[in-house]
Motif scaffolding. Structure first.
Motif, PDB file in Angstrom:
ATOM      1  N   ALA A   2      20.296 112.051  -0.775  1.00 13.57           N
ATOM      2  CA  ALA A   2      20.680 113.063  -0.191  1.00 13.57           C
ATOM      3  C   ALA A   2      19.696 113.966   0.553  1.00 13.57           C
ATOM      4  O   ALA A   2      18.591 114.115  -0.368  1.00 13.57           O
ATOM      5  CB  ALA A   2      21.869 113.745  -0.804  1.00 13.57           C
ATOM      6  N   VAL A   3      19.862 114.382   1.566  1.00 13.54           N
ATOM      7  CA  VAL A   3      18.650 115.372   2.154  1.00 13.54           C
ATOM      8  C   VAL A   3      19.494 116.606   2.465  1.00 13.54           C
ATOM      9  O   VAL A   3      20.505 116.707   3.075  1.00 13.54           O
ATOM     10  CB  VAL A   3      18.153 114.831   3.560  1.00 13.54           C
ATOM     11  CG1 VAL A   3      17.195 115.851   4.041  1.00 13.54           C
ATOM     12  CG2 VAL A   3      17.542 113.626   3.386  1.00 13.54           C
ATOM     13  N   LEU A   4      19.012 117.795   1.839  1.00 14.31           N
ATOM     14  CA  LEU A   4      19.495 119.260   1.982  1.00 14.31           C
ATOM     15  C   LEU A   4      18.987 119.842   3.172  1.00 14.31           C
ATOM     16  O   LEU A   4      17.546 119.986   3.385  1.00 14.31           O
ATOM     17  CB  LEU A   4      19.026 120.201   0.905  1.00 14.31           C
ATOM     18  CG  LEU A   4      19.548 121.564   0.836  1.00 14.31           C
ATOM     19  CD1 LEU A   4      21.230 121.259   0.762  1.00 14.31           C
ATOM     20  CD2 LEU A   4      18.957 122.224  -0.281  1.00 14.31           C
ATOM     21  N   SER A   5      19.843 120.042   4.395  1.00 15.35           N
ATOM     22  CA  SER A   5      19.291 120.625   5.512  1.00 15.35           C
ATOM     23  C   SER A   5      19.918 122.146   5.475  1.00 15.35           C
ATOM     24  O   SER A   5      20.975 122.411   5.517  1.00 15.35           O
ATOM     25  CB  SER A   5      20.092 119.709   6.649  1.00 15.35           C
ATOM     26  OG  SER A   5      19.793 120.499   7.802  1.00 15.35           O
ATOM     27  N   SER A  21      23.413 115.325  10.365  1.00 14.59           N
ATOM     28  CA  SER A  21      24.087 114.687   9.657  1.00 14.59           C
ATOM     29  C   SER A  21      24.063 113.357  10.284  1.00 14.59           C
ATOM     30  O   SER A  21      24.081 111.937   9.827  1.00 14.59           O
ATOM     31  CB  SER A  21      25.684 115.078   9.772  1.00 14.59           C
ATOM     32  OG  SER A  21      25.595 116.124   8.742  1.00 14.59           O
ATOM     33  N   LEU A  22      24.145 113.274  11.747  1.00 15.46           N
ATOM     34  CA  LEU A  22      24.128 111.890  12.489  1.00 15.46           C
ATOM     35  C   LEU A  22      22.672 111.449  12.198  1.00 15.46           C
ATOM     36  O   LEU A  22      22.647 110.187  12.074  1.00 15.46           O
ATOM     37  CB  LEU A  22      24.202 112.283  14.008  1.00 15.46           C
ATOM     38  CG  LEU A  22      25.587 112.984  14.555  1.00 15.46           C
ATOM     39  CD1 LEU A  22      25.599 113.197  15.790  1.00 15.46           C
ATOM     40  CD2 LEU A  22      26.730 112.077  13.811  1.00 15.46           C
ATOM     41  N   THR A  23      21.481 112.007  12.163  1.00 15.22           N
ATOM     42  CA  THR A  23      20.432 111.448  12.086  1.00 15.22           C
ATOM     43  C   THR A  23      20.134 110.838  10.605  1.00 15.22           C
ATOM     44  O   THR A  23      19.549 109.681  10.379  1.00 15.22           O
ATOM     45  CB  THR A  23      19.126 112.530  12.190  1.00 15.22           C
ATOM     46  OG1 THR A  23      19.133 112.901  13.622  1.00 15.22           O
ATOM     47  CG2 THR A  23      17.762 111.820  11.850  1.00 15.22           C
ATOM     48  N   ALA A  24      20.705 111.473   9.542  1.00 16.63           N
ATOM     49  CA  ALA A  24      20.734 111.105   8.107  1.00 16.63           C
ATOM     50  C   ALA A  24      21.539 109.835   8.213  1.00 16.63           C
ATOM     51  O   ALA A  24      21.193 108.789   7.395  1.00 16.63           O
ATOM     52  CB  ALA A  24      21.259 111.982   7.292  1.00 16.63           C
ATOM     53  N   ALA A 221      14.295 113.251  10.382  1.00 11.92           N
ATOM     54  CA  ALA A 221      14.258 111.619  10.265  1.00 11.92           C
ATOM     55  C   ALA A 221      13.030 111.591   9.404  1.00 11.92           C
ATOM     56  O   ALA A 221      13.044 110.660   8.447  1.00 11.92           O
ATOM     57  CB  ALA A 221      13.655 111.158  11.596  1.00 11.92           C
ATOM     58  N   ILE A 222      11.858 112.225   9.141  1.00 10.02           N
ATOM     59  CA  ILE A 222      10.953 112.405   8.286  1.00 10.02           C
ATOM     60  C   ILE A 222      11.553 112.799   6.838  1.00 10.02           C
ATOM     61  O   ILE A 222      11.179 111.734   5.826  1.00 10.02           O
ATOM     62  CB  ILE A 222       9.756 113.345   8.704  1.00 10.02           C
ATOM     63  CG1 ILE A 222       9.027 112.929   9.743  1.00 10.02           C
ATOM     64  CG2 ILE A 222       8.740 113.652   7.509  1.00 10.02           C
ATOM     65  CD1 ILE A 222       8.100 114.044  10.364  1.00 10.02           C
ATOM     66  N   ALA A 223      12.199 113.694   6.760  1.00 11.35           N
ATOM     67  CA  ALA A 223      13.155 113.957   5.435  1.00 11.35           C
ATOM     68  C   ALA A 223      13.508 113.175   5.071  1.00 11.35           C
ATOM     69  O   ALA A 223      13.724 112.648   3.751  1.00 11.35           O
ATOM     70  CB  ALA A 223      13.667 115.393   5.599  1.00 11.35           C
ATOM     71  N   CYS A 224      14.369 112.111   5.809  1.00 16.44           N
ATOM     72  CA  CYS A 224      15.103 111.131   5.435  1.00 16.44           C
ATOM     73  C   CYS A 224      14.362 109.972   4.889  1.00 16.44           C
ATOM     74  O   CYS A 224      14.788 109.403   3.489  1.00 16.44           O
ATOM     75  CB  CYS A 224      16.177 110.883   6.604  1.00 16.44           C
ATOM     76  SG  CYS A 224      17.391 111.698   6.960  1.00 16.44           S
TER      77      CYS A 224
END
Length: 268
Positions: A2-5, A21-24, A221-224
């Motif tokens: 999970a990534v917190l945005s 959410s779509l990028t994730a 995308a980097i965070a993901c």
């Protein structure tokens, strides 16, 4: 993972929530969302903002974090100093999760000025972001045009235009990525600077005409990729390639800028 945005609730799906959410999903990750403001917007730009109060932002983040583990944090559009403070406090408490910070105004220069829409305290907000968030940042992402404005204006008034992304490292960011940097006339690169003097120039193609700014997408995308366990250099390379692909396949949804098509990543 999970990534917190943290970011703006943009009803057009152009930046931040729900676009993150779509990028994730494209990267096989899951986005947890904390809206810091809600926009009145269409594809031509932002027209007004309603800010969330700091208590609301903090409460939403804490409920998510006490319930679900995260692999990374992405901070997008921050429209008030109080929101910057909450994000900084959250990042400090969960410092095992790398923080990816998207810097620079999200407004297109030929639409609304980032100073014109209601509800945003732009100048004090930038100061709070630089003071509170940049020192905790694993990767700071900023478009070259925004970096040039910050260096030539009074935002980074202690630095010269020649300092470029190095100014962000001096302020405390571990890595700094300047997108669409003109390395020489007619040659664009995504320029990544690192803590040990690393300077990595990733060739990139100019964005097609009238395509939205890609910084928010790149940062997410980097965070993901960091949440999936990639190192910073590989995460940035893949994210930049993904952003370029999304820009090349952008579609005309309305009367304004074309929107990025968040198709699957280049590396499955």
């Amino acid at each position: 993972p999970a990534v917190l945005s943290f970011g703006l609730l943009d009803p057009t799906g152009r930046i931040d929530i729900p676009a993150d959410s779509l990028t994730a999903a494209a990267f096989g990750t899951h986005a947890l969302s904390v809206p810091c403001a809600t926009a009145v917007a269409d594809s031509t730009g932002l027209h007004a903002l309603e800010r969330a109060n700091a208590e609301f932002i903090d409460e939403q983040a804490r409920y998510l974090l006490e319930d679900m583990p995260i692999g990374a944090i992405k901070a997008g559009t921050v429209v008030c100093p109080e929101a910057a403070g909450v994000i900084a406090s959250t990042a400090a408490d969960y410092n095992d999760a790398p923080l990816v910070l998207q810097l620079g105004p999200q407004e297109d220069p030929d639409t609304n000025s980032d100073h014109e829409y209601e509800g945003a305290d732009i100048e004090p907000c930038i100061g709070a972001v630089l003071e509170l968030l940049v020192p905790q940042t694993t990767v700071a992402v900023i478009p070259a045009a925004a970096m040039a404005r910050w260096l030539n204006d009074d935002v980074l008034n202690n630095y010269n235009p020649s300092d470029g992304a190095a100014a962000l490292l001096t302020l405390g960011a571990t890595w700094a990525l300047v997108t669409s940097h003109e390395q020489r006339p007619g040659s664009l690169v995504n320029l990544l600077l690192g803590p040990e003097g690393e300077t990595i120039a990733l060739p990139c193609q100019p964005a097609p005409p009238r395509v939205q700014d890609m910084s928010s997408l790149t940062a997410m995308a980097i965070a993901c990729q960091l949440a999936r366990g990639l190192d910073v250099v590989d995460a940035v390379k893949t994210a930049c390639a993904y952003a370029e692909q999304a820009a090349q396949h952008a579609f005309q949804a309305g009367m304004g800028r074309k929107l990025a098509r968040r198709i699957g990543p280049l590396t499955a």
